[in-house]
Structure formats: C-alpha cells, structure tokens
Design an enzyme around this catalytic site. Structure first.
Site, PDB file in Angstrom:
ATOM      1  N   THR A 131      43.667  34.019  46.115  1.00  0.00           N
ATOM      2  CA  THR A 131      43.349  34.062  47.725  1.00  0.00           C
ATOM      3  C   THR A 131      44.222  33.711  48.722  1.00  0.00           C
ATOM      4  O   THR A 131      45.083  33.015  48.654  1.00  0.00           O
ATOM      5  CB  THR A 131      42.164  32.709  47.475  1.00  0.00           C
ATOM      6  OG1 THR A 131      41.250  33.020  46.717  1.00  0.00           O
ATOM      7  CG2 THR A 131      41.506  33.011  48.965  1.00  0.00           C
ATOM      8  N   ASP A 173      40.741  37.824  51.404  1.00  0.00           N
ATOM      9  CA  ASP A 173      41.096  38.920  50.592  1.00  0.00           C
ATOM     10  C   ASP A 173      39.682  39.311  49.377  1.00  0.00           C
ATOM     11  O   ASP A 173      39.061  38.603  49.814  1.00  0.00           O
ATOM     12  CB  ASP A 173      42.665  38.667  49.950  1.00  0.00           C
ATOM     13  CG  ASP A 173      42.567  37.684  48.635  1.00  0.00           C
ATOM     14  OD1 ASP A 173      42.680  38.177  47.602  1.00  0.00           O
ATOM     15  OD2 ASP A 173      41.872  36.769  49.067  1.00  0.00           O
ATOM     16  N   ARG A 204      40.501  39.426  45.825  1.00  0.00           N
ATOM     17  CA  ARG A 204      40.919  39.535  44.422  1.00  0.00           C
ATOM     18  C   ARG A 204      40.457  38.280  43.927  1.00  0.00           C
ATOM     19  O   ARG A 204      40.799  37.286  44.205  1.00  0.00           O
ATOM     20  CB  ARG A 204      42.313  39.793  44.430  1.00  0.00           C
ATOM     21  CG  ARG A 204      43.028  39.690  42.910  1.00  0.00           C
ATOM     22  CD  ARG A 204      44.601  39.651  42.990  1.00  0.00           C
ATOM     23  NE  ARG A 204      44.813  41.157  43.062  1.00  0.00           N
ATOM     24  CZ  ARG A 204      46.311  41.475  42.847  1.00  0.00           C
ATOM     25  NH1 ARG A 204      47.058  40.424  42.832  1.00  0.00           N
ATOM     26  NH2 ARG A 204      46.505  42.701  43.139  1.00  0.00           N
ATOM     27  N   LYS A 226      34.448  36.671  49.157  1.00  0.00           N
ATOM     28  CA  LYS A 226      34.942  35.313  49.363  1.00  0.00           C
ATOM     29  C   LYS A 226      34.417  34.598  50.776  1.00  0.00           C
ATOM     30  O   LYS A 226      34.600  33.454  50.888  1.00  0.00           O
ATOM     31  CB  LYS A 226      36.404  35.222  49.299  1.00  0.00           C
ATOM     32  CG  LYS A 226      36.951  35.540  48.097  1.00  0.00           C
ATOM     33  CD  LYS A 226      38.409  35.429  48.071  1.00  0.00           C
ATOM     34  CE  LYS A 226      39.030  36.359  46.819  1.00  0.00           C
ATOM     35  NZ  LYS A 226      40.300  36.290  46.670  1.00  0.00           N
ATOM     36  N   GLY A 232      39.942  28.543  45.238  1.00  0.00           N
ATOM     37  CA  GLY A 232      39.882  27.711  44.174  1.00  0.00           C
ATOM     38  C   GLY A 232      39.037  28.126  43.047  1.00  0.00           C
ATOM     39  O   GLY A 232      39.022  29.255  42.827  1.00  0.00           O
ATOM     40  N   SER A 275      46.181  30.412  47.848  1.00  0.00           N
ATOM     41  CA  SER A 275      47.692  30.499  47.389  1.00  0.00           C
ATOM     42  C   SER A 275      48.565  31.459  48.423  1.00  0.00           C
ATOM     43  O   SER A 275      49.636  31.329  48.636  1.00  0.00           O
ATOM     44  CB  SER A 275      47.720  31.246  46.066  1.00  0.00           C
ATOM     45  OG  SER A 275      47.080  32.480  46.085  1.00  0.00           O
ATOM     46  N   ASP A 287      51.603  37.879  48.393  1.00  0.00           N
ATOM     47  CA  ASP A 287      51.204  36.625  47.265  1.00  0.00           C
ATOM     48  C   ASP A 287      50.587  37.466  46.197  1.00  0.00           C
ATOM     49  O   ASP A 287      49.730  38.276  46.311  1.00  0.00           O
ATOM     50  CB  ASP A 287      50.362  35.777  48.005  1.00  0.00           C
ATOM     51  CG  ASP A 287      49.638  34.775  47.029  1.00  0.00           C
ATOM     52  OD1 ASP A 287      48.302  34.407  46.889  1.00  0.00           O
ATOM     53  OD2 ASP A 287      50.209  34.295  46.062  1.00  0.00           O
ATOM     54  N   SER A 293      46.617  36.971  45.514  1.00  0.00           N
ATOM     55  CA  SER A 293      45.640  37.771  46.586  1.00  0.00           C
ATOM     56  C   SER A 293      46.027  39.326  46.399  1.00  0.00           C
ATOM     57  O   SER A 293      46.951  39.744  46.237  1.00  0.00           O
ATOM     58  CB  SER A 293      45.926  37.277  47.844  1.00  0.00           C
ATOM     59  OG  SER A 293      46.244  35.951  47.900  1.00  0.00           O
TER      60      SER A 293
END
Lengths: 204, 275
Positions: free
Chosen positions: B40, B56, B58, B72, B86, B168, B205, B208
């Site tokens: 995320t 995002d 994923r 999300k 999380g 992240s 990242d 994500s």
C-alpha cells in the site's frame, strides 16, 4: 514447514458466461505421506452455492460443518437460500471472529446470485475478502495456479470450454506442487444443471 | 452442553477458543500463515473546498499479488471515507464496524456524522487491542465544522494534518507531497497531486501497484473516482489465447444433476402465504 503445508491442497474457481466452475485436488497427506486420494474439499451449501476450503484438513471439515449449520438456521428463519454475497460476508465474519487464533483455512466461494450472475470470491484465513471477476485460487499450489489461470483464462467462456480451461489450469499447477494433486474434482454449475466430474491425473 | 451453546452465533467480538491449539502447533514447529496485507500507498490532502483521499489497488500475500484491483478507500459515512493499510481483514473489519456505529449514532442524534467521532471510535478500538489489530488508516471527511484529515496508527495514536501518507509506499508519496503541496489547492490541482503521489508509490514501492483510486469529499458532495488512473495495463495478452477443445481433459467419471427451476416454486409459495 507452515501449518498450511501439513495436508496440502489446491482449489480454484473461474467465472464463465452465466456459469461458474470450481475445482480442487483430491490428496490428503500428513507432511510428505499421502493417506487418502479422495478427500472432499468442495462442499455444497445450496444448489447454486459451493464453497471450496483449502488448508488444514481438520479445520476444513469443522468450518464446513459450522457454515452449513449457520446456513440451515438462515434457511429456517428466512425461508429461502442465502445469496452468495451474503454467504461470503458470513464466512468472513466467522473467520474474523477467530482473528487471534484463526482457522487455518482459506475458503473459495462460488455461486450464482440473483438473475444467475456468477459470483466468486476468496479470503485469507482471517476473512479478508477478495472479490474477483475472473478467477480465484487458494492452497499450497496457489502460486502456480495464479500463473496458469492468468494465462489460460478468457472472459465469457461457454460451459464446455470453461470446464476444459479450469481442468487444464488445475492439473498443470498441481503437477508443480508436491503437496497437492492425486486426482482432480471439478464442479461446473449453470442455471439449469450441475456437472460433477473427476479428472484423471498423475498420481505422484 | 456449555460447549455446544458456543456454536450458536455469539453476541460479537473476538473468540479465543482456538488459541491453545494454535500455540501447541506453533511449538511443534509449524509456522503461522501470512495474512493478506495491503502493502500500500495511501494518501490524503486538504484542498480549498474539502478533502481528497487516494490509494493504490494492490493486495499482497507475502511476495505474491493476491488482488490486482482491490478497494482500499472504505466508506464510513456519506461525508467521511477512510483509506486502510496493514492487514486487510483488520482494515475491512474495523472500518465496517465503525461505519455501522456511526450509522446508529446518526439515527440517535439525527445529525450528520463528524470526522472526530469516527476518529475517536477508531482510536479507542485500536488502542484497546494494543496494536494487535494491525490497521493503519488515513481518515478524511467534511462535516459541519469543516474539512478534516487524520492518520490513525495501529496502536491507537492519531495525527491531524493538512496532508498525510501511510503504508509501505508512504515515503515515496510523501516526497511528492513535501515538494508540491501548498495550502488552497483547487480541485483539479488536488486530484493531480494525489494521483502523482500514488503513482510515485506504485512505481517505486514493491508493495504497491496497479491502479489509482481517488475520493473527493466536499461540503454536501462526495465523488468516488474508482480506478481514476490505470497506469499499468496488461501488455502480454496473447491474441490467440489458449484453446482447449472439448474432450481435451481425461475424465474418469461424470455426474450431471439437473436443477429445479426456482421461479415456478416461488409463485406457488406466494399463493400459500396469501391465505
């Protein structure tokens, strides 16, 4: 060795044109020894709703019994069958209740909803729902299954083609996983009939 | 008999009956399975008319992408939305629970929900579980007192900020915000900045990826722009695809069960109930 790899399993569900297919392997093992080749992982909740459970076999059976119990109570109160979306929320709640001491099961739910629109979803062992429009996978062979389904899946397949595709995806994936395989069990559900088939596969 | 009674749907909350068994399995050397996380990048910022949230899409399970297009940005109230990072089950459960509590509160008070109400409900739940409910949230909304943006950490601490990032990919997104954010952005500028920050998380990242979801909340109106940007289209589609002909797979046994037509039965039931 993860607790998930104790018994070994592979479950996959795919959506086709006004139909869905759910398939699983048939091995039951204890670590690396195979003790049964006819283990049932896909269970019927009602005519148009099936749940496939991968993971620890004892939790698979306990969870199935709990869910059938809850569905029967629902049928008595509401005088009708549960919709797949409602059932998915129920499974998610039952799993999340055990957040800090979970069932080691990852369910794959597949059903025909209102107007016979196919519905599939999967969850992790604490109930995080993933609603997909194409396919869902679960079990020790899940990484291979992701790859096989990603390449073999096409949208709006007719029942015959869907059966062939899901069988080939399952068989090729479990061949790359030591802990699952030893046969395949495929259920194809259309608004008018349910086709249940066992597949011939490598027995190693 | 007491154990049998426990099978009946409980009044809610967590149940710890399998903990002893799971501890025993752990001691025997079996590891706990990984839960689905939302690797995320989630962001929020306050612009001139309200709040914009971005995320995002994923969802990961260890190193594998479990869901390429998950949602999300969770609904809390018509004027309040919450992004979650999380453990996926925790963010979904905690936002669903607080959303229901807010609805009941709206019925009791007859007023629009306030963002600090949602904030207090979330932080007190998370604090009471001492961080074990692993949900990191970006909560944003517009109520009678104005636009608000808060971050909530898994242990229950909160921050109130004009722009925030979590997950992240938060560092990648924060880099964009820190260089380009200013007070009083217009709606289009705000959406563009949020999309840029999420894209920065998506591309830099590993946790994500996929698409950008944006949610714009202003006084009296909320716009949920699902898949506002799709910067990662699938490029390896084979035009021919796989063609499995009928009879390709070897089948050992077949059983076909016809299903009863449900519509005929429903009509019969209606007649009975009218009596």
């Amino acid at each position: 060795m993860s607790i998930f790899e104790y018994n070994g399993s592979a479950v996959v569900a795919m959506v086709g044109k006004n139909c869905f297919a759910i398939a699983s392997d048939r091995r039951l093992g204890v670590n690396l020894q195979t003790i049964a080749t006819d283990f049932q992982r896909i269970f019927k909740i009602h005519d148009k709703l099936y749940i496939g459970l991968s993971g620890l076999a004892t939790d698979v059976q306990t969870l199935y019994q709990r869910l059938v119990f809850r569905h029967k109570l629902y049928q008595l109160r509401e005088e009708r069958d549960m919709k797949p979306q409602t059932f998915a929320s129920l499974v998610s709640a039952v799993l999340y209740e055990k957040r800090f001491g979970p069932y080691f099961c990852m369910p794959v739910i597949a059903g025909l909803g209102e107007d016979d629109v196919p519905f599939i979803c999967t969850m992790d062992c604490i109930g995080a729902k993933e609603l997909a429009k194409d396919f869902v996978v679960s079990g020790t062979a899940s990484e291979s299954l992701y790859g096989a389904c990603e390449s073999m899946y096409k949208p709006n397949m007719e029942p015959e083609e869907l059966f062939e595709t899901i069988s080939q995806a399952l068989l090729s994936s479990v061949d790359r996983d030591c802990l699952s395989g030893w046969g395949g069990h495929v259920l194809l559900v259309t608004p008018t009939e349910v086709q249940e088939r066992t597949l011939k596969s490598r027995m190693d | 008999m007491a154990r049998f009674a426990a099978d009946v749907p409980t009044r809610g909350g967590f149940s710890f009956d399998l903990c002893q068994r799971n501890e025993m399995l752990l001691k025997k050397g079996n590891q706990l399975p990984t839960f689905r996380k939302t690797g995320t990048t989630i962001v929020g910022l306050v612009f001139e008319d309200g709040v914009i949230l971005g995320a995002d899409t994923r969802a990961t399970e260890g190193p594998i992408v479990a869901d390429k297009n998950c949602e999300k940005i969770h609904y809390m109230a018509p004027n309040i939305y919450c992004c979650g990072a999380g453990t996926a089950a925790d963010t979904e459960a905690v936002t669903d629970m607080v959303s229901s509590q807010l609805q009941l509160h709206r019925y009791a008070t007859g007023r629009e929900s306030r963002v600090i109400t949602a904030l207090t409900l979330l932080k007190s739940h998370l604090f009471s579980y001492q961080g074990h409910v692993s949900a990191a949230l970006v909560l944003g909304g517009v109520d009678i007192t104005g636009p608000h943006l808060h971050t909530v950490y898994p242990h229950g601490s909160t921050d109130t900020l004009p722009f925030a990032t979590m997950g992240s990919g938060s560092l990648a997104a924060m880099a964009i915000f820190e260089s380009k954010f200013r007070e009083g952005l217009t709606r289009d500028e705000g959406i563009k900045l949020v999309s840029e920050a999420i894209c920065s998380g998506i591309f830099n990242d590993l946790g994500s990826g996929s698409n950008v979801d944006v949610c714009v909340i202003t006084r009296g109106q909320t716009e949920y722009l699902r898949n506002h940007q799709l910067p990662n289209p699938r490029t390896y589609v084979s035009s021919r695809g796989y063609n499995f002909l009928k009879g390709h797979t070897e089948v050992l046994s077949t059983k076909i069960t016809p299903l009863k037509s449900s519509k005929v039965e429903a009509a019969a039931e209606v007649d009975e109930m009218e009596e």
